[in-house]
Enzyme design. Sequence first.
Site, PDB file in Angstrom:
ATOM      1  N   GLU A 176       0.842  -1.205   0.000  1.00  0.00           N
ATOM      2  CA  GLU A 176       0.000   0.000   0.000  1.00  0.00           C
ATOM      3  C   GLU A 176       0.876   1.254   0.000  1.00  0.00           C
ATOM      4  O   GLU A 176       0.750   2.117   0.890  1.00  0.00           O
ATOM      5  CB  GLU A 176      -0.999  -0.024   1.173  1.00  0.00           C
ATOM      6  CG  GLU A 176      -1.966  -1.175   1.038  1.00  0.00           C
ATOM      7  CD  GLU A 176      -3.196  -1.122   1.943  1.00  0.00           C
ATOM      8  OE1 GLU A 176      -3.283  -0.245   2.825  1.00  0.00           O
ATOM      9  OE2 GLU A 176      -4.100  -1.967   1.755  1.00  0.00           O
ATOM     10  N   GLU A 307      -4.647  -8.828  -0.419  1.00  0.00           N
ATOM     11  CA  GLU A 307      -5.506  -8.567   0.752  1.00  0.00           C
ATOM     12  C   GLU A 307      -6.946  -8.529   0.272  1.00  0.00           C
ATOM     13  O   GLU A 307      -7.293  -7.710  -0.595  1.00  0.00           O
ATOM     14  CB  GLU A 307      -5.127  -7.248   1.442  1.00  0.00           C
ATOM     15  CG  GLU A 307      -3.796  -7.337   2.176  1.00  0.00           C
ATOM     16  CD  GLU A 307      -3.453  -6.092   2.978  1.00  0.00           C
ATOM     17  OE1 GLU A 307      -4.384  -5.400   3.429  1.00  0.00           O
ATOM     18  OE2 GLU A 307      -2.249  -5.829   3.156  1.00  0.00           O
TER      19      GLU A 307
HETATM   20  O1  AHR Z   1      -5.146  -6.113   6.809  1.00  0.00           O
HETATM   21  C1  AHR Z   1      -5.148  -4.944   7.570  1.00  0.00           C
HETATM   22  C2  AHR Z   1      -4.505  -3.769   6.853  1.00  0.00           C
HETATM   23  O2  AHR Z   1      -5.274  -3.420   5.745  1.00  0.00           O
HETATM   24  C3  AHR Z   1      -3.146  -4.002   6.269  1.00  0.00           C
HETATM   25  O3  AHR Z   1      -2.124  -3.843   7.196  1.00  0.00           O
HETATM   26  C4  AHR Z   1      -3.054  -2.948   5.216  1.00  0.00           C
HETATM   27  O4  AHR Z   1      -2.220  -3.326   4.150  1.00  0.00           O
HETATM   28  C5  AHR Z   1      -4.492  -2.752   4.788  1.00  0.00           C
HETATM   29  O5  AHR Z   1      -4.856  -1.417   4.757  1.00  0.00           O
END
Ligand code: AHR
Length: 508
Positions: A176, A307
């Site tokens: 991110e 994710e």
């Molecule tokens: O999964 C939780 C968080 O969500 C992670 O650390 C981040 O990459 C995303 O914003």
Amino acid sequence: MSSTVNAVVNLDLEGPVINRHVYGHFAEHLGRCIYGGFYVGEDSPIPNEGGIRLDVVEALKALDIPNLRWPGGCFADEYHWRDGIGPKEDRPVMVNTHWGGVEENNHFGTHEFMALCELLGAEPYISGNVGSGTVQEMSEWVEYLTRDGDSPAVRERKANGREEPWKVKFWGLGNETWGCGGNMSAEQYAMDARKYATYCRDYGDNKLYRIAAGASDFSYAWTETLMKQLSHLGCQRVERPLYQAVSVHYYTVAGTWEDKGAATEFTDDEYYTTMLKAARTDELLTGHANVMDLYDPTKEIGIVLDEWGTWWNVEPGTNPGFLYQQNTMRDALVASLHFDIFHRHADRLVMANIAQTVNVLQAMILTDPDSGALVLTPTYHVFRMNKGHQDAASLQVHVVGDAPAKEVGGAELSTVSVSASRKDGRLLVSLSNLDAGEAADVVIDLRGGSVTGLASEILTAGALQAHNTPEQPEAVAPRTHDGARIDGGKLHVHLPAHSFVTVAGDVA
Ligand code: AHR
């Protein structure tokens, strides 16, 4: 009342192989995912090996988990790997600023993570620090892990008790980077990614699969920038793309980011909004893949959805920075719907990692902080029931005629979702009925082969809100399903309201 869906599956027309890595996992130093979840320390009364909980390992092994992403997430971009090696008593303490501002003692570090992967039989996927780290630091981590022979980093590894290099294929170049990983512009990050990719070297036969930190949600321009920066830029020879994949993150949130909704208390409206948001994963993958097709028509570069999953308000009374949430039948259907979509995108999607494996967001396993008791969530059961799709050839499911749908906030949600695959002479069909209150019947004309020896399982519950607790660990658990049969070459499957069903059989 029930509706009927008719479909055709050609058993002899195999599509792209569903990469087993789309069933991947994610473990961040966040809340009780690592500490208390995977790792309890060697002195814990909970049975462990080198501090790693054996009950968690055993439960996850039953899922054949293909890979585990670590150490973050946002944590990855403030993690300095040398803090997590060597004698535990000498490891520095840091503050986990993203997740609750708690102290991190670094007792779970590189060696512990690699030991965990070995116990799980899963491939490591390490996310390097771009946000607050350096190219040198990341380069030396790769060297420490994967280089054979002799070098300063190799001597360091050997001094810490590991003679042989490990095999590490999957390597994330930050996380991110548009947000917690550095707040960069796409252009700025893409140039950095080229540099990091260059110095994360392949040692011996350890060939890295470098994953550039990609877009959030539908930010296609970010993907386009990364794709543009892959090429030679006009003045040098690049034999292999600098990175082999770009990532994307997409969470299913029923409400707003400020008020995401409760995990176990929700209305039918909130439920359908959730399913609509989850269904948009199809649009998301199609959009990013379309952009990639412009620059990479032969699909050399993969998409890594590293994710995904549901994100609810934390359970009342728990640390807001720990992201601990319960998991209901609704979460199970979010997962099963995602997998159908993943199977349809097998040509470009090489990996996906649900966030996160234990005690955080849409977890497989919840552990009780006091008693240590372990609970398998409804989502866990979907992963187990679907594991036969790993590395199987996808089979297209052609729906014939109208399929049941619901109008949700001006958009249309198909309420029956089906995917199929074939591997080693076994057919596996997964079917989800997303309708909260009505059953559905699915009739699949199986062409190009015959199927015998059906075995079917069902996951459902009296209410969508049903979930498992230490007191009621099997409130939502799979059962044998007697609602599947073959008749005249057609597979008939009955799907009760809000249910997930798998049907397997031998193909001749
Ligand atoms: O999964 C939780 C968080 O969500 C992670 O650390 C981040 O990459 C995303 O914003």
